[in-house]
Design an enzyme around this catalytic site. Structure first.
Site, PDB file in Angstrom:
ATOM      1  N   LYS A 232      31.725  -1.357  -1.183  1.00 61.71           N
ATOM      2  CA  LYS A 232      32.085  -1.362   0.240  1.00 61.71           C
ATOM      3  C   LYS A 232      30.958  -2.128   0.946  1.00 61.71           C
ATOM      4  O   LYS A 232      29.901  -1.575   1.243  1.00 61.71           O
ATOM      5  CB  LYS A 232      32.182   0.069   0.760  1.00 61.71           C
ATOM      6  CG  LYS A 232      33.063   0.266   1.987  1.00 61.71           C
ATOM      7  CD  LYS A 232      32.766  -0.629   3.189  1.00 61.71           C
ATOM      8  CE  LYS A 232      31.660  -0.113   4.081  1.00 61.71           C
ATOM      9  NZ  LYS A 232      31.331  -1.034   5.203  1.00 61.71           N
TER      10      LYS A 232
ATOM     11  N   GLU B 224      18.693   3.767  -0.452  1.00 56.62           N
ATOM     12  CA  GLU B 224      17.532   2.913  -0.181  1.00 56.62           C
ATOM     13  C   GLU B 224      17.613   2.525   1.284  1.00 56.62           C
ATOM     14  O   GLU B 224      18.597   1.923   1.718  1.00 56.62           O
ATOM     15  CB  GLU B 224      17.563   1.665  -1.074  1.00 56.62           C
ATOM     16  CG  GLU B 224      17.376   1.979  -2.554  1.00 56.62           C
ATOM     17  CD  GLU B 224      16.073   2.701  -2.854  1.00 56.62           C
ATOM     18  OE1 GLU B 224      15.069   2.475  -2.145  1.00 56.62           O
ATOM     19  OE2 GLU B 224      16.059   3.522  -3.789  1.00 56.62           O
TER      20      GLU B 224
ATOM     21  N   CYS C 281      14.473  -5.442   4.791  1.00 51.33           N
ATOM     22  CA  CYS C 281      13.958  -4.076   4.768  1.00 51.33           C
ATOM     23  C   CYS C 281      12.454  -4.088   4.543  1.00 51.33           C
ATOM     24  O   CYS C 281      11.749  -3.184   4.966  1.00 51.33           O
ATOM     25  CB  CYS C 281      14.654  -3.269   3.682  1.00 51.33           C
ATOM     26  SG  CYS C 281      14.574  -4.059   2.090  1.00 51.33           S
TER      27      CYS C 281
ATOM     28  N   GLU D 242      12.018   1.569  13.101  1.00 49.98           N
ATOM     29  CA  GLU D 242      12.371   0.287  12.484  1.00 49.98           C
ATOM     30  C   GLU D 242      13.220  -0.483  13.498  1.00 49.98           C
ATOM     31  O   GLU D 242      14.334  -0.086  13.811  1.00 49.98           O
ATOM     32  CB  GLU D 242      13.176   0.515  11.202  1.00 49.98           C
ATOM     33  CG  GLU D 242      13.465  -0.795  10.473  1.00 49.98           C
ATOM     34  CD  GLU D 242      14.494  -0.663   9.358  1.00 49.98           C
ATOM     35  OE1 GLU D 242      15.557  -0.059   9.583  1.00 49.98           O
ATOM     36  OE2 GLU D 242      14.234  -1.186   8.263  1.00 49.98           O
TER      37      GLU D 242
HETATM   38  P1  NAP Z   1      23.810   0.415   8.090  1.00 51.36           P
HETATM   39  O1  NAP Z   1      24.317   0.292   9.458  1.00 51.36           O
HETATM   40  O2  NAP Z   1      23.176   1.695   7.676  1.00 51.36           O
HETATM   41  O3  NAP Z   1      25.062   0.107   7.137  1.00 51.36           O
HETATM   42  C1  NAP Z   1      24.941   0.057   5.732  1.00 51.36           C
HETATM   43  C2  NAP Z   1      26.312   0.296   5.110  1.00 51.36           C
HETATM   44  O4  NAP Z   1      26.721   1.657   5.336  1.00 51.36           O
HETATM   45  C3  NAP Z   1      27.411  -0.583   5.704  1.00 51.36           C
HETATM   46  O5  NAP Z   1      28.281  -0.980   4.684  1.00 51.36           O
HETATM   47  C4  NAP Z   1      28.069   0.376   6.673  1.00 51.36           C
HETATM   48  O6  NAP Z   1      29.376   0.008   7.011  1.00 51.36           O
HETATM   49  C5  NAP Z   1      28.034   1.664   5.870  1.00 51.36           C
HETATM   50  N1  NAP Z   1      28.263   2.879   6.658  1.00 51.36           N
HETATM   51  C6  NAP Z   1      28.014   3.075   7.974  1.00 51.36           C
HETATM   52  N2  NAP Z   1      28.361   4.344   8.327  1.00 51.36           N
HETATM   53  C7  NAP Z   1      28.847   4.944   7.216  1.00 51.36           C
HETATM   54  C8  NAP Z   1      29.373   6.249   6.932  1.00 51.36           C
HETATM   55  N3  NAP Z   1      29.452   7.188   7.879  1.00 51.36           N
HETATM   56  N4  NAP Z   1      29.783   6.521   5.670  1.00 51.36           N
HETATM   57  C9  NAP Z   1      29.702   5.590   4.699  1.00 51.36           C
HETATM   58  N5  NAP Z   1      29.205   4.338   4.906  1.00 51.36           N
HETATM   59  C10 NAP Z   1      28.772   4.014   6.144  1.00 51.36           C
HETATM   60  O7  NAP Z   1      22.760  -0.736   7.755  1.00 51.36           O
HETATM   61  P2  NAP Z   1      22.874  -2.291   8.092  1.00 51.36           P
HETATM   62  O8  NAP Z   1      22.761  -2.467   9.561  1.00 51.36           O
HETATM   63  O9  NAP Z   1      24.039  -2.890   7.412  1.00 51.36           O
HETATM   64  O10 NAP Z   1      21.558  -2.863   7.351  1.00 51.36           O
HETATM   65  C11 NAP Z   1      20.264  -2.808   7.863  1.00 51.36           C
HETATM   66  C12 NAP Z   1      19.499  -1.615   7.306  1.00 51.36           C
HETATM   67  O11 NAP Z   1      19.442  -1.685   5.892  1.00 51.36           O
HETATM   68  C13 NAP Z   1      18.047  -1.578   7.743  1.00 51.36           C
HETATM   69  O12 NAP Z   1      17.701  -0.250   8.064  1.00 51.36           O
HETATM   70  C14 NAP Z   1      17.279  -2.034   6.499  1.00 51.36           C
HETATM   71  O13 NAP Z   1      15.948  -1.598   6.403  1.00 51.36           O
HETATM   72  C15 NAP Z   1      18.116  -1.449   5.423  1.00 51.36           C
HETATM   73  N6  NAP Z   1      17.873  -2.124   4.145  1.00 51.36           N
HETATM   74  C16 NAP Z   1      17.173  -1.465   3.153  1.00 51.36           C
HETATM   75  C17 NAP Z   1      16.913  -2.090   1.948  1.00 51.36           C
HETATM   76  C18 NAP Z   1      16.188  -1.389   0.822  1.00 51.36           C
HETATM   77  O14 NAP Z   1      16.344  -1.797  -0.326  1.00 51.36           O
HETATM   78  N7  NAP Z   1      15.409  -0.345   1.100  1.00 51.36           N
HETATM   79  C19 NAP Z   1      17.367  -3.399   1.735  1.00 51.36           C
HETATM   80  C20 NAP Z   1      18.069  -4.049   2.764  1.00 51.36           C
HETATM   81  C21 NAP Z   1      18.322  -3.386   3.954  1.00 51.36           C
HETATM   82  P3  NAP Z   1      29.639  -0.801   8.393  1.00 51.36           P
HETATM   83  O15 NAP Z   1      29.315  -2.188   8.162  1.00 51.36           O
HETATM   84  O16 NAP Z   1      31.084  -0.591   8.622  1.00 51.36           O
HETATM   85  O17 NAP Z   1      28.808  -0.170   9.461  1.00 51.36           O
END
Ligand code: NAP
Ligand code: MG
Length: 484
Positions: free
Chosen positions: A179, A254, A288, A386
């Site tokens: 997803k 993560e 990240c 963040e």
């Molecule tokens: P996000 O908003 O948390 O979304 C991540 C994924 O989760 C998306 O596919 C999102 O779908 C889905 N999602 C949202 N709500 C959900 C729910 N209630 N149930 C199941 N899935 C759900 O993060 P983002 O804005 O895409 O990415 C940025 C974040 O990722 C930053 O915090 C960054 O630090 C982190 N990140 C961490 C790493 C690591 O390896 N530690 C690497 C890269 C990024 P939708 O698109 O529909 O919202």
């Protein structure tokens, strides 16, 4: 920008394109020019999620029944299919998520490396022989696939993150439902096309598009799903962990970071300034592992900040299709607004900004000026939250102990780097810094795809991805005793 009507994307289930039975659509916008609608993403429905998990479950016995060497051949072919379309994938990445083309090309190249690495891993040993207490018995452990694995991924590494999860999962015999983030859905469908070209059997790799709260949560409830690997923000990760724990399925989450560079008085200041600028500002700080805090020894602060400024000014802001570009747009207007608001709420004292060019190319995009602010209160917004943008908070330290105290004082623990020429200081820091990715005289971003990757504290649920660590997550152990 485009006059062609954007297409309605479809899920990829059982190697077929599958129309959603939902009726909500989400615009997938080019962040460099929000008048360019790339595609319409189905918000999806719980039925879509069930169809995808059922397809993955049906494919599971056949796929886990293949030998490791046979699965490896599929991964090598997938690497080839991506390599054949590398430039097209990189161009779409630049357009869909605003990643400057140079880094987009780098990410596609890395995908090829990831697939080849896990093709190699698929033929390695899968257990150990353990002496049995009773003489004449043979005892061994065996690693087996989990079954159907769900992956929920962010938009910022739109091909590498899906693949650094899917490649080990399928190499070790699992089947997958991915997803992807809404805002990188088009690329996810191209990834599915490459899987099809490579001949990955039907149902082994499925792509379920849609909103996280609708299809993401339905996927986690599907009885076939045995594990979930999530990368994204902290609050979403916490929810996913809770729902996986309630179903007693394996999970890894993560999450974000508040990554830090520490500059000691004896550091190579030119190198420290250049890598801090790059870590904080490239891709508009949307990694990240991006550097969001810098802690500088008071003795060298003035000199370092002067060099940092000129290094930041030397990083060209878009257009992302220009190979010289280093800083692109933010992913969305919402992200732009939330960073602006956080800076206002924190009453941030700006030390300098590098303005976005005023030419027409930038007028429709979510560009945000690279900004350095005084960090201020170590427990305040700038030190703790963040922001996920090109904003660096600067702090002054009296000595190494003070710097490490500030560095460790966040809920996150993903990445850190110390710049010094002093081996004793470096060893002390390696021992005391509370992060999963520890650098000395390097960038906080980036990691070798064959080395374990992940954070401590609020950055991760504690498992690691990539390298040999991935085998632990995507397999479970059987202990076997055969008696005469
Ligand atoms: P996000 O908003 O948390 O979304 C991540 C994924 O989760 C998306 O596919 C999102 O779908 C889905 N999602 C949202 N709500 C959900 C729910 N209630 N149930 C199941 N899935 C759900 O993060 P983002 O804005 O895409 O990415 C940025 C974040 O990722 C930053 O915090 C960054 O630090 C982190 N990140 C961490 C790493 C690591 O390896 N530690 C690497 C890269 C990024 P939708 O698109 O529909 O919202
Ligand atoms: Mg999101």
């Amino acid at each position: 920008m485009t006059s062609v009507k954007p297409s309605q994307l479809q899920h990829f289930i059982n190697n077929e394109w599958h129309k959603t039975n939902g009726d909500q659509w989400i615009d997938d916008l080019n962040p460099s020019d929000v008048s360019d609608v790339i595609a319409l993403v189905p918000a999806g429905s719980p039925d879509d999620a069930r169809a995808a998990s059922a397809a993955a479950a049906a494919a599971s016995p056949g796929w886990r029944g293949l030998s490791g060497p046979a699965r490896a051949e599929h991964l090598y072919r997938w690497a080839g299919a991506i390599s054949d379309r590398a430039e097209e994938l990189a161009q779409v990445m630049a357009r869909e998520v605003g990643k400057p083309i140079g880094e987009s090309r780098g990410e596609v190249g890395r995908c090829v490396v990831i697939l080849r690495y896990y093709a190699g891993e698929a033929v390695r040993e899968i257990g150990q022989v353990i002496p049995a207490q009773s003489a004449g018995s043979l005892q061994f452990s065996l690693r087996e696939p989990l079954g159907v694995v769900a992956m929920i991924t962010p938009w910022n590494f739109p091909l590498a993150i899906p693949l650094w999860k899917a490649a080990p999962a399928i190499a070790f015999g699992n089947t997958v439902v991915l997803k992807p983030a809404e805002s990188s859905s088009y690329l996810a469908t191209l990834l599915a096309e490459t899987a099809l070209t490579a001949g990955i059997p039907a149902g082994v790799f499925n792509v379920l598009l849609g909103s996280g709260s609708t299809v993401g949560s339905a996927l986690l409830e599907a009885p076939e799903v045995r594990a979930v690997s999530f990368t994204g923000s902290g609050p979403v990760g916490a929810r996913i962990a809770a729902s996986a724990a309630a179903r007693n399925i394996r999970y890894q989450t993560e999450m974000g970071g508040k990554n830090v560079v520490i500059v000691m008085p004896d550091a190579d200041l030119a190198k420290a300034a250049s890598l801090t600028a790059a870590g904080a500002m490239r891709y508009a700080g949307q990694k990240c592992t991006a550097t969001s805090r810098v802690i500088v020894a008071s003795e060298v602060e003035a000199d370092f900040m002067r060099q940092l400024r000129s290094q930041i000014e030397a990083l060209p802001i878009g257009p992302v299709t220009d190979v010289r570009a280093a800083v692109g747009p933010l992913i969305s207007r919402a992200s732009h607004d939330s960073i602006t608001k956080a800076l206002a709420d924190a009453n941030a004292e700006s030390l300098f900004t590098n303005p976005v060019p005023s030419s027409a190319e930038f007028s429709n995009g979510n560009f945000f000026p690279p900004t350095v602010v005084r960090g201020g209160d170590p427990d305040g917004i700038l030190a703790q939250r963040e922001l996920f943008g090109p904003v660096l908070a600067a702090f002054t330290s009296e000595d190494l102990d003070h710097a490490i105290d500030i560095a460790n004082r966040t809920v996150y623990g993903l990445s850190a780097s110390l710049f010094t020429a002093d081996l004793r200081a470096a060893l002390n820091y390696i021992n005391r810094i509370h992060v999963g990715l520890v650098r000395v005289n390097g960038d906080t971003t980036g990691v070798d795809p064959h080395a374990p990757f992940g954070g401590m504290k609020g950055s991760s649920s504690g498992s690691r991805e990539q390298g040999p660590a991935a085998r632990e997550f995507y397999t479970e152990i059987k202990t076997v005793q055969v008696n005469p």
